[in-house]
Design an enzyme around this catalytic site. Sequence first.
Site, PDB file in Angstrom:
ATOM      1  N   ARG A  61       0.799  -1.295  -0.081  1.00 36.74           N
ATOM      2  CA  ARG A  61      -0.164  -0.118   0.142  1.00 36.74           C
ATOM      3  C   ARG A  61       0.869   1.329   0.096  1.00 36.74           C
ATOM      4  NH1 ARG A  61      -3.099  -3.817   3.162  1.00 36.74           N
ATOM      5  NH2 ARG A  61      -1.688  -3.242   4.764  1.00 36.74           N
ATOM      6  N   GLU A  98       3.003  -6.679  13.269  1.00 32.13           N
ATOM      7  CA  GLU A  98       2.164  -6.773  14.183  1.00 32.13           C
ATOM      8  C   GLU A  98       1.569  -8.296  14.107  1.00 32.13           C
ATOM      9  OE1 GLU A  98      -1.190  -4.166  13.674  1.00 32.13           O
ATOM     10  OE2 GLU A  98      -1.740  -4.340  15.684  1.00 32.13           O
TER      11      GLU A  98
HETATM   12  P1  AMP Z   1       4.526  -2.188  11.977  1.00 29.22           P
HETATM   13  O1  AMP Z   1       5.843  -2.887  11.186  1.00 29.22           O
HETATM   14  O2  AMP Z   1       4.139  -2.968  12.849  1.00 29.22           O
HETATM   15  O3  AMP Z   1       4.630  -0.726  11.823  1.00 29.22           O
HETATM   16  O4  AMP Z   1       3.340  -2.364  10.736  1.00 29.22           O
HETATM   17  C1  AMP Z   1       3.237  -1.529   9.622  1.00 29.22           C
HETATM   18  C2  AMP Z   1       3.118  -2.376   8.180  1.00 29.22           C
HETATM   19  O5  AMP Z   1       1.819  -3.440   8.418  1.00 29.22           O
HETATM   20  C3  AMP Z   1       2.226  -1.422   7.206  1.00 29.22           C
HETATM   21  O6  AMP Z   1       2.817  -1.659   6.231  1.00 29.22           O
HETATM   22  C4  AMP Z   1       0.833  -2.093   7.393  1.00 29.22           C
HETATM   23  O7  AMP Z   1       0.374  -1.853   5.805  1.00 29.22           O
HETATM   24  C5  AMP Z   1       0.655  -3.132   8.008  1.00 29.22           C
HETATM   25  N1  AMP Z   1      -0.222  -2.947   9.236  1.00 29.22           N
HETATM   26  C6  AMP Z   1       0.014  -3.606  10.366  1.00 29.22           C
HETATM   27  N2  AMP Z   1      -0.752  -3.400  11.091  1.00 29.22           N
HETATM   28  C7  AMP Z   1      -1.850  -3.106  10.659  1.00 29.22           C
HETATM   29  C8  AMP Z   1      -3.428  -2.810  10.741  1.00 29.22           C
HETATM   30  N3  AMP Z   1      -3.806  -2.747  11.864  1.00 29.22           N
HETATM   31  N4  AMP Z   1      -4.209  -2.664   9.743  1.00 29.22           N
HETATM   32  C9  AMP Z   1      -3.648  -2.437   8.166  1.00 29.22           C
HETATM   33  N5  AMP Z   1      -2.363  -2.653   8.194  1.00 29.22           N
HETATM   34  C10 AMP Z   1      -1.366  -2.886   9.261  1.00 29.22           C
END
Ligand code: AMP
Length: 172
Positions: A61, A98
């Site tokens: 995205r 996550e």
């Molecule tokens: P992080 O590495 O934990 O900051 O997660 C960010 C990445 O994971 C981004 O590329 C988001 O597209 C995806 N992502 C993580 N959590 C979510 C969520 N709750 N909803 C949508 N996309 C998420």
Amino acid sequence: MISITIKNLITDYPDFPKEGIIFKDISPIFQNPEAFKEVVKSMANMPILKKADAIIAIDARGFILGSAISFFLTKPMIFARKPGKLPGDLISKSYNLEYGSNSLYLQKNALKKFESFAIVDDLLATGGTAKCVFEILKDLNKKIEGLSVLIELKELNGRANLKIPVDSLITF
Ligand code: AMP
């Protein structure tokens, strides 16, 4: 200031892609060109993006937002892609999400051309994804201006984990 409409377009999907995760679906923004335009213009105005020589957009995205911002600002864009997608001489690192783990790959030749970078993604959760790109850049002695995201999930403390400047448009 971002309009209330954009926030309302973001749709929650509880327990996707796994139990306990509330997935923030940004698809409705792209079905509303005025909203998409507002998002791109607002993100393009972020100081982090203005300062950087080039944008690093994160699979997948981040590509949509990154390419529109790159077009708007006339700034170069580089892909940070998931495994098996990019050709050539690559640099990579693994990271935790996550919901699971993954790796990101970047083309070395693309990174060589520029000195300072802004990372673009749709959402900041724990910060693991952006940190992965940040660490790749650090190993190459490149300057990182920070991370620009559409959504920041405050309670996951991604900003503190990252230790680089963050510009976010919408917080939850
Ligand atoms: P992080 O590495 O934990 O900051 O997660 C960010 C990445 O994971 C981004 O590329 C988001 O597209 C995806 N992502 C993580 N959590 C979510 C969520 N709750 N909803 C949508 N996309 C998420």
